[in-house]
Design a protein around this motif. Structure first.
Motif, PDB file in Angstrom:
ATOM      1  N   ASN A 113       0.849  -1.187   0.000  1.00 21.37           N
ATOM      2  CA  ASN A 113       0.000   0.000   0.000  1.00 21.37           C
ATOM      3  C   ASN A 113       0.889   1.243   0.000  1.00 21.37           C
ATOM      4  O   ASN A 113       1.522   1.553   1.008  1.00 21.37           O
ATOM      5  N   VAL A 114       0.977   1.929  -1.118  1.00 18.10           N
ATOM      6  CA  VAL A 114       1.798   3.134  -1.235  1.00 18.10           C
ATOM      7  C   VAL A 114       0.869   4.337  -1.342  1.00 18.10           C
ATOM      8  O   VAL A 114       0.238   4.549  -2.386  1.00 18.10           O
ATOM      9  N   PRO A 115       0.742   5.128  -0.287  1.00 16.33           N
ATOM     10  CA  PRO A 115      -0.131   6.302  -0.354  1.00 16.33           C
ATOM     11  C   PRO A 115       0.365   7.272  -1.421  1.00 16.33           C
ATOM     12  O   PRO A 115       1.574   7.495  -1.549  1.00 16.33           O
ATOM     13  N   PRO A 116      -0.534   7.833  -2.223  1.00 19.58           N
ATOM     14  CA  PRO A 116      -0.103   8.783  -3.254  1.00 19.58           C
ATOM     15  C   PRO A 116       0.440  10.057  -2.614  1.00 19.58           C
ATOM     16  O   PRO A 116      -0.071  10.513  -1.585  1.00 19.58           O
ATOM     17  N   PRO A 117       1.485  10.656  -3.196  1.00 18.97           N
ATOM     18  CA  PRO A 117       2.019  11.900  -2.643  1.00 18.97           C
ATOM     19  C   PRO A 117       1.089  13.072  -2.955  1.00 18.97           C
ATOM     20  O   PRO A 117       0.272  13.006  -3.869  1.00 18.97           O
ATOM     21  N   GLU A 118       1.248  14.118  -2.183  1.00 22.48           N
ATOM     22  CA  GLU A 118       0.501  15.355  -2.411  1.00 22.48           C
ATOM     23  C   GLU A 118       1.427  16.375  -3.053  1.00 22.48           C
ATOM     24  O   GLU A 118       2.547  16.587  -2.589  1.00 22.48           O
ATOM     25  N   ALA A 119       0.967  17.018  -4.117  1.00 26.42           N
ATOM     26  CA  ALA A 119       1.733  18.085  -4.764  1.00 26.42           C
ATOM     27  C   ALA A 119       1.382  19.408  -4.106  1.00 26.42           C
ATOM     28  O   ALA A 119       0.203  19.751  -3.964  1.00 26.42           O
ATOM     29  N   VAL A 120       2.413  20.132  -3.663  1.00 26.23           N
ATOM     30  CA  VAL A 120       2.207  21.453  -3.073  1.00 26.23           C
ATOM     31  C   VAL A 120       3.114  22.446  -3.787  1.00 26.23           C
ATOM     32  O   VAL A 120       4.055  22.069  -4.484  1.00 26.23           O
ATOM     33  N   TRP A 121       2.805  23.716  -3.611  1.00 26.02           N
ATOM     34  CA  TRP A 121       3.604  24.782  -4.225  1.00 26.02           C
ATOM     35  C   TRP A 121       4.148  25.696  -3.144  1.00 26.02           C
ATOM     36  O   TRP A 121       3.413  26.118  -2.241  1.00 26.02           O
ATOM     37  N   LEU A 122       5.435  25.960  -3.223  1.00 22.32           N
ATOM     38  CA  LEU A 122       6.123  26.827  -2.279  1.00 22.32           C
ATOM     39  C   LEU A 122       6.409  28.161  -2.939  1.00 22.32           C
ATOM     40  O   LEU A 122       6.433  28.276  -4.166  1.00 22.32           O
ATOM     41  N   SER A 123       6.662  29.157  -2.129  1.00 23.23           N
ATOM     42  CA  SER A 123       7.109  30.449  -2.643  1.00 23.23           C
ATOM     43  C   SER A 123       8.621  30.509  -2.504  1.00 23.23           C
ATOM     44  O   SER A 123       9.153  30.733  -1.418  1.00 23.23           O
ATOM     45  N   GLY A 124       9.330  30.276  -3.612  1.00 23.39           N
ATOM     46  CA  GLY A 124      10.780  30.233  -3.593  1.00 23.39           C
ATOM     47  C   GLY A 124      11.413  31.606  -3.673  1.00 23.39           C
ATOM     48  O   GLY A 124      10.745  32.637  -3.486  1.00 23.39           O
ATOM     49  N   GLU A 125      12.680  31.620  -3.964  1.00 20.15           N
ATOM     50  CA  GLU A 125      13.427  32.886  -4.063  1.00 20.15           C
ATOM     51  C   GLU A 125      12.752  33.787  -5.097  1.00 20.15           C
ATOM     52  O   GLU A 125      12.374  33.351  -6.173  1.00 20.15           O
ATOM     53  N   GLY A 126      12.582  35.064  -4.740  1.00 20.40           N
ATOM     54  CA  GLY A 126      11.927  35.994  -5.646  1.00 20.40           C
ATOM     55  C   GLY A 126      10.456  35.697  -5.847  1.00 20.40           C
ATOM     56  O   GLY A 126       9.866  36.097  -6.857  1.00 20.40           O
ATOM     57  N   ASN A 127       9.830  34.989  -4.893  1.00 19.57           N
ATOM     58  CA  ASN A 127       8.418  34.581  -4.971  1.00 19.57           C
ATOM     59  C   ASN A 127       8.122  33.682  -6.168  1.00 19.57           C
ATOM     60  O   ASN A 127       6.985  33.595  -6.624  1.00 19.57           O
ATOM     61  N   THR A 128       9.145  33.009  -6.662  1.00 18.10           N
ATOM     62  CA  THR A 128       8.952  32.071  -7.766  1.00 18.10           C
ATOM     63  C   THR A 128       8.274  30.807  -7.248  1.00 18.10           C
ATOM     64  O   THR A 128       8.714  30.238  -6.246  1.00 18.10           O
ATOM     65  N   PRO A 129       7.207  30.321  -7.914  1.00 21.69           N
ATOM     66  CA  PRO A 129       6.557  29.077  -7.482  1.00 21.69           C
ATOM     67  C   PRO A 129       7.505  27.884  -7.631  1.00 21.69           C
ATOM     68  O   PRO A 129       8.146  27.712  -8.663  1.00 21.69           O
ATOM     69  N   VAL A 130       7.603  27.087  -6.593  1.00 20.24           N
ATOM     70  CA  VAL A 130       8.448  25.884  -6.572  1.00 20.24           C
ATOM     71  C   VAL A 130       7.568  24.709  -6.161  1.00 20.24           C
ATOM     72  O   VAL A 130       6.940  24.741  -5.097  1.00 20.24           O
ATOM     73  N   GLN A 131       7.516  23.685  -7.009  1.00 17.43           N
ATOM     74  CA  GLN A 131       6.676  22.525  -6.726  1.00 17.43           C
ATOM     75  C   GLN A 131       7.406  21.548  -5.815  1.00 17.43           C
ATOM     76  O   GLN A 131       8.627  21.390  -5.901  1.00 17.43           O
ATOM     77  N   ALA A 132       6.658  20.880  -4.936  1.00 19.13           N
ATOM     78  CA  ALA A 132       7.235  19.877  -4.038  1.00 19.13           C
ATOM     79  C   ALA A 132       6.212  18.772  -3.813  1.00 19.13           C
ATOM     80  O   ALA A 132       5.000  18.982  -3.950  1.00 19.13           O
ATOM     81  N   TRP A 133       6.738  17.592  -3.463  1.00 22.61           N
ATOM     82  CA  TRP A 133       5.885  16.452  -3.133  1.00 22.61           C
ATOM     83  C   TRP A 133       5.954  16.199  -1.631  1.00 22.61           C
ATOM     84  O   TRP A 133       7.024  16.295  -1.032  1.00 22.61           O
ATOM     85  N   ILE A 134       4.812  15.865  -1.040  1.00 24.27           N
ATOM     86  CA  ILE A 134       4.774  15.447   0.354  1.00 24.27           C
ATOM     87  C   ILE A 134       4.274  14.008   0.397  1.00 24.27           C
ATOM     88  O   ILE A 134       3.208  13.689  -0.138  1.00 24.27           O
TER      89      ILE A 134
END
Length: 203
Positions: free
Chosen positions: A1-22
């Motif tokens: 059973n592998v739970p699916p990851p959640e995609a989130v968006w961070l505010s990176g340097e210069g407020n650039t959107p940065v995608q990440a998985w949790i």
């Protein structure tokens, strides 16, 4: 059973959107607080994407009871040429990783007293610089086969030598033209700022 990851968006340097998985552990309970590992991929021209690996597998880490965040910091592939070309040795990519820590503080199920960071190759380089940045919030770190000295990096030949030119592009100077900037972006010269346990693996 592998739970699916959640995609989130961070505010990176210069407020650039940065995608990440949790990734959360199997049988995750929102009322519990879990230790967390922040994984930084190597490359830097690579990405955390829909793939399975026996070596770097966030789902297997989560299966051991960790919450895992895997951010695609600056220089990652899959987010357009401008994002890919915005890789910045010791600059934007490090700030992007710090923004991941800021995001994690907002998650009630993450125990910020048990947060670690781990990276391999260029990810190890980013990990070392994050761990020597004041206010990093980490409790431990591991850096595998990292670049520790940009002066030495520029002397290398063979596979990966194109990264030498990337480093010079990011600093916008040759080493003898801006020694201070190369020192600031070289983890081995920041060792006195390290205030947590860190495993460094070289090969």
């Amino acid at each position: 059973n592998v739970p699916p990851p959640e995609a989130v968006w961070l505010s990176g340097e210069g407020n650039t959107p940065v995608q990440a998985w949790i990734y959360r552990p199997p049988e995750f309970e929102s009322t519990r607080r879990y230790p967390l590992v922040l994984l930084i991929h190597g490359g830097p021209q690579g990405a955390w994407d829909d793939a399975w690996s026996y070596r770097w597998n966030p789902a297997l880490w989560a299966a051991q009871g960790y919450v895992v965040m895997a951010p695609n910091v600056r220089g990652s592939t899959g987010f357009g040429e401008a994002f890919y070309n915005a890789q910045d040795y010791g600059g934007k990519e490090v700030v992007d990783a710090i923004s991941a820590m800021d995001f994690l503080k907002t998650l009630p199920y993450v125990d910020m007293a048990r947060v670690g960071m781990m990276g391999w190759s260029h990810g190890g380089y980013i990990t070392m610089l994050n761990a020597t940045t004041p206010g990093h919030g980490l409790r431990a770190a591991a850096s595998l086969v990292p670049v520790t000295d940009l002066f030495f990096r520029l002397s290398l030949k063979g596979p990966g030598y194109q990264q030498n030119f990337a480093a010079m592009k990011d600093v916008q100077a040759l080493p003898f033209e801006n020694v201070e900037e190369y020192i600031k972006r070289s983890p081995q010269y920041q060792v006195e700022k390290l205030d947590i346990p860190m495993l460094v693996h070289v090969s």
